[in-house]
Scaffold this motif. Structure first.
Motif, PDB file in Angstrom:
ATOM      1  N   VAL A 104       1.264  -2.374   5.405  1.00 33.86           N
ATOM      2  CA  VAL A 104      -0.190  -2.497   5.302  1.00 33.86           C
ATOM      3  C   VAL A 104      -0.732  -3.269   6.503  1.00 33.86           C
ATOM      4  N   ILE A 105      -2.017  -3.046   6.759  1.00 32.17           N
ATOM      5  CA  ILE A 105      -2.714  -3.836   7.774  1.00 32.17           C
ATOM      6  C   ILE A 105      -3.865  -4.512   7.056  1.00 32.17           C
ATOM      7  N   GLY A 106      -3.926  -5.827   7.133  1.00 30.49           N
ATOM      8  CA  GLY A 106      -4.970  -6.526   6.391  1.00 30.49           C
ATOM      9  C   GLY A 106      -5.554  -7.694   7.157  1.00 30.49           C
TER      10      GLY A 106
ATOM     11  N   ILE B  43       0.310 -15.160   1.445  1.00 28.12           N
ATOM     12  CA  ILE B  43      -0.791 -14.690   2.294  1.00 28.12           C
ATOM     13  C   ILE B  43      -1.623 -13.680   1.515  1.00 28.12           C
ATOM     14  N   GLN B  44      -2.916 -13.924   1.383  1.00 28.98           N
ATOM     15  CA  GLN B  44      -3.818 -12.949   0.764  1.00 28.98           C
ATOM     16  C   GLN B  44      -4.348 -12.039   1.863  1.00 28.98           C
ATOM     17  N   LEU B  45      -4.115 -10.730   1.696  1.00 31.05           N
ATOM     18  CA  LEU B  45      -4.568  -9.777   2.714  1.00 31.05           C
ATOM     19  C   LEU B  45      -5.622  -8.861   2.116  1.00 31.05           C
ATOM     20  N   GLU B  46      -6.547  -8.419   2.962  1.00 25.81           N
ATOM     21  CA  GLU B  46      -7.596  -7.529   2.490  1.00 25.81           C
ATOM     22  C   GLU B  46      -7.813  -6.398   3.478  1.00 25.81           C
ATOM     23  N   ASP B  47      -7.976  -5.187   2.967  1.00 26.35           N
ATOM     24  CA  ASP B  47      -8.452  -4.078   3.799  1.00 26.35           C
ATOM     25  C   ASP B  47      -9.618  -3.432   3.040  1.00 26.35           C
ATOM     26  N   PRO B  48     -10.258  -2.393   3.579  1.00 28.35           N
ATOM     27  CA  PRO B  48     -11.441  -1.860   2.897  1.00 28.35           C
ATOM     28  C   PRO B  48     -11.140  -1.363   1.475  1.00 28.35           C
ATOM     29  N   SER B  49      -9.867  -1.084   1.172  1.00 27.85           N
ATOM     30  CA  SER B  49      -9.552  -0.550  -0.153  1.00 27.85           C
ATOM     31  C   SER B  49      -9.329  -1.644  -1.200  1.00 27.85           C
ATOM     32  N   GLY B  50      -8.938  -2.838  -0.792  1.00 29.98           N
ATOM     33  CA  GLY B  50      -8.645  -3.895  -1.760  1.00 29.98           C
ATOM     34  C   GLY B  50      -7.884  -5.060  -1.160  1.00 29.98           C
ATOM     35  N   THR B  51      -7.305  -5.886  -2.046  1.00 33.45           N
ATOM     36  CA  THR B  51      -6.572  -7.069  -1.570  1.00 33.45           C
ATOM     37  C   THR B  51      -5.163  -7.053  -2.139  1.00 33.45           C
ATOM     38  N   ILE B  52      -4.272  -7.784  -1.479  1.00 33.90           N
ATOM     39  CA  ILE B  52      -2.892  -7.870  -1.949  1.00 33.90           C
ATOM     40  C   ILE B  52      -2.337  -9.255  -1.616  1.00 33.90           C
ATOM     41  N   ALA B  53      -1.486  -9.766  -2.512  1.00 34.83           N
ATOM     42  CA  ALA B  53      -0.822 -11.045  -2.231  1.00 34.83           C
ATOM     43  C   ALA B  53       0.539 -10.736  -1.640  1.00 34.83           C
TER      44      ALA B  53
END
Ligand code: D5M
Ligand code: FE
Ligand code: ZN
Length: 505
Positions: free
Chosen positions: A159-161, A176-186
């Motif tokens: 993923v790229i966030g 690390i909390q990552l976000e892209d236009p579709s949502g977030t992921i831990a």
């Protein structure tokens, strides 16, 4: 200097030196200065050689950093009646300067600071940085965060966030909390993955990174972490003409701490009136003078500033600088970009200093008024000038950073491909639709100021330069124990891609 003395000087810096290199150093003149210069250059290398060999010394002599302190040779006591026109290398070469105005915010700021404005700003930042990351082989088959989460696959995910948050868990792992236009992921970096943990130390909020790992329930276990960074193995572009650029910043005219003597020496050197033969030759090559902001101390910048001003009128501050710049030789093109003390909005990107405050600059055809940041191409060499306010945030956020090595902090700008990676720190930012602070292309030279210390280092084909100041330590800096390096000017020979530090104190 004897052999054991040379060995111990290198060992002081954890460097090994070969017997051949020792003889090379001993046979040259002024071994002492040479040893110092070689150590300084090797220490600043991105990849330090295991052993300093004659080849390493040769490379440094060709492309490294050298230092010059001009000596006064003529006192100009006699009256010169006839003076031949000064013929310099720079005056024989046509100017070749392109300001990339589509990357300059001057006359292009449409930000209204609305919520929609922030959303489109962050979308632009995410889209363009993820494009840079997707060019990497490892990132080719990257997926959307939301799909990765629900896909429930056991295999590898990519993923790229944008980094929303970084924290250390109670057990010492990094979350690390990552976000892209579709949502977030831990995503989790395990504490035993030392190399990855080291990389996470450099993580800051709002930067965009690539992560490769495997899903464990709804947690992404990180196996690799990628920064947009600069590509490896790139050589800087060089000028075909024998020209040089003097890089300065933070003159702070009007401040009671402005060191007029040092600035006067600089002007006399650039005019070819000061220095050894070699130093005058370098001055004769200077065809570009780039000023990276804080030209004047300004007015009303901080409470109580008035007591520390010798020129209290901002118009007069710019007039004083214009008088000095009018003495710079005719063949020199002068590029002026603003800083946080200049007469223009503080929010970055900053448009050019307004004509109302500095009309003399607008009347001089040699002076080019640009925004902050400025993307310029000089004889084919890409120079990015950014005042450097984000360095305050980088230095206070990333471990082991200090005002004494601004060039190392500037390396993170290149790693993150963004001039102000942290949003909402000390840097006021204007959320433009287009992110002007994003480094789309690798620069050949990255020039900043603001922190008032000098630093030069190569980083993946780019020369990083912080150009110091002409202001001595202010009361604020004394309180913060910040030690400026006033009167030191980096001059880059754009043909040899070699930097000389001229010292005017
Ligand atoms: O900033 C020169 C350096 O000093 C830069 O690293 C910021 C720091 N500085 C100066 N004044 C302040 C205040 N009031 N708060 C925080 N940091 C400060 P310059 O832009 O030349 O003033
Ligand atoms: Fe400054
Ligand atoms: Zn500044």
């Amino acid at each position: 200097m004897d052999e054991s003395e040379i060995i111990s000087r290198f060992l002081d810096h954890n460097l090994n030196i070969s017997p051949e290199a020792i003889s090379t150093l001993r046979s040259g003149e002024d071994a002492n200065a040479m040893v110092e210069a070689i150590i300084k250059n090797v220490v600043s290398m991105e990849v330090r050689p295991a052993v300093v060999t004659p080849e390493v010394i040769g490379t440094i002599k060709d492309t490294g950093i050298n230092e010059e302190a001009p000596t006064v040779l003529d006192d100009n006591k006699e009256v010169v009646v006839k003076k031949p026109r000064r013929r310099t290398e720079a005056s024989e070469v046509d100017s070749d300067l392109k300001i990339l105005t589509d990357r300059d915010v001057t006359d292009k700021s449409f930000s209204k600071g609305t919520i929609e404005g922030f959303v489109s700003y962050f979308n632009d930042r995410y889209t363009r940085l993820s494009k840079i990351l997707k060019e990497r082989d490892q990132m080719k088959d990257v997926g959307e965060i939301e799909r990765t989460k629900t896909g429930g696959s056991d295999g590898e995910v990519k993923v790229i966030g944008m980094v929303n948050d970084v924290r250390t868990t109670r057990k010492g792992h990094i979350l690390i909390q990552l976000e892209d236009p579709s949502g977030t992921i831990a995503s989790l970096v395990r504490k035993q993955d030392f190399e990855l943990i080291r990389l996470t130390q450099a993580l800051v909020k709002d930067e965009v990174i690539g992560v490769i790992g495997t899903m464990y329930k709804d947690l992404l276990m990180v196996n690799d972490l990628l920064f947009p960074d600069l590509p490896m193995g790139r050589a800087p572009k060089r000028s075909e003409d024998p020209v040089a650029a003097a890089l300065i910043s933070d003159i702070h005219i009007g401040s009671s701490e402005f060191i007029g003597d040092a600035f006067e020496k600089f002007i006399r050197w650039i005019r070819g009136e000061l220095g050894s033969q070699k130093q005058k030759e370098l001055a004769g090559k200077v065809k570009y003078l780039v000023i990276g902001g804080d030209l004047v101390d300004g007015v009303g910048i901080y409470p109580g500033q008035e007591e520390e001003l010798t020129i209290k009128d901002i118009y007069k501050q710019y007039e004083a600088l214009a008088a000095d710049l009018s003495r710079v030789p005719d063949e020199v093109e002068i590029i002026i970009s603003p800083g946080n003390h200049d007469a223009v909005r503080q929010a970055e990107p900053q448009p050019a200093i307004m004509e109302e405050f500095a009309p003399a600059f607008y009347e001089d055809p040699r002076i080019h008024m640009v925004g902050n940041p400025c993307y310029a191409q000089v004889h084919g060499v890409n120079i990015v000038t950014y005042h450097g306010r984000s360095l305050d945030d980088i230095i206070s956020t990333i471990p082991d950073q200090s005002y004494q090595k601004p060039d190392e902090a500037m390396g993170y700008i290149l790693q993150k491909r963004h001039l102000a990676p942290i949003y909402g720190g000390k840097v006021p930012m204007s959320p433009e639709k287009h992110d002007f602070m994003l480094l789309e292309d690798p620069p050949d030279i990255l020039h900043s100021g603001h922190v008032h210390t000098v630093g030069v280092r190569p980083y993946r084909g780019t020369t990083i330069i912080n150009s110091g100041t002409f202001q001595s330590q202010t009361s604020f800096q004394r309180k913060m124990n910040m030690k400026p390096h006033p009167g030191v000017i980096p001059v880059v020979d754009l043909q040899a891609h070699r930097t000389t530090l001229m010292r005017f104190m």
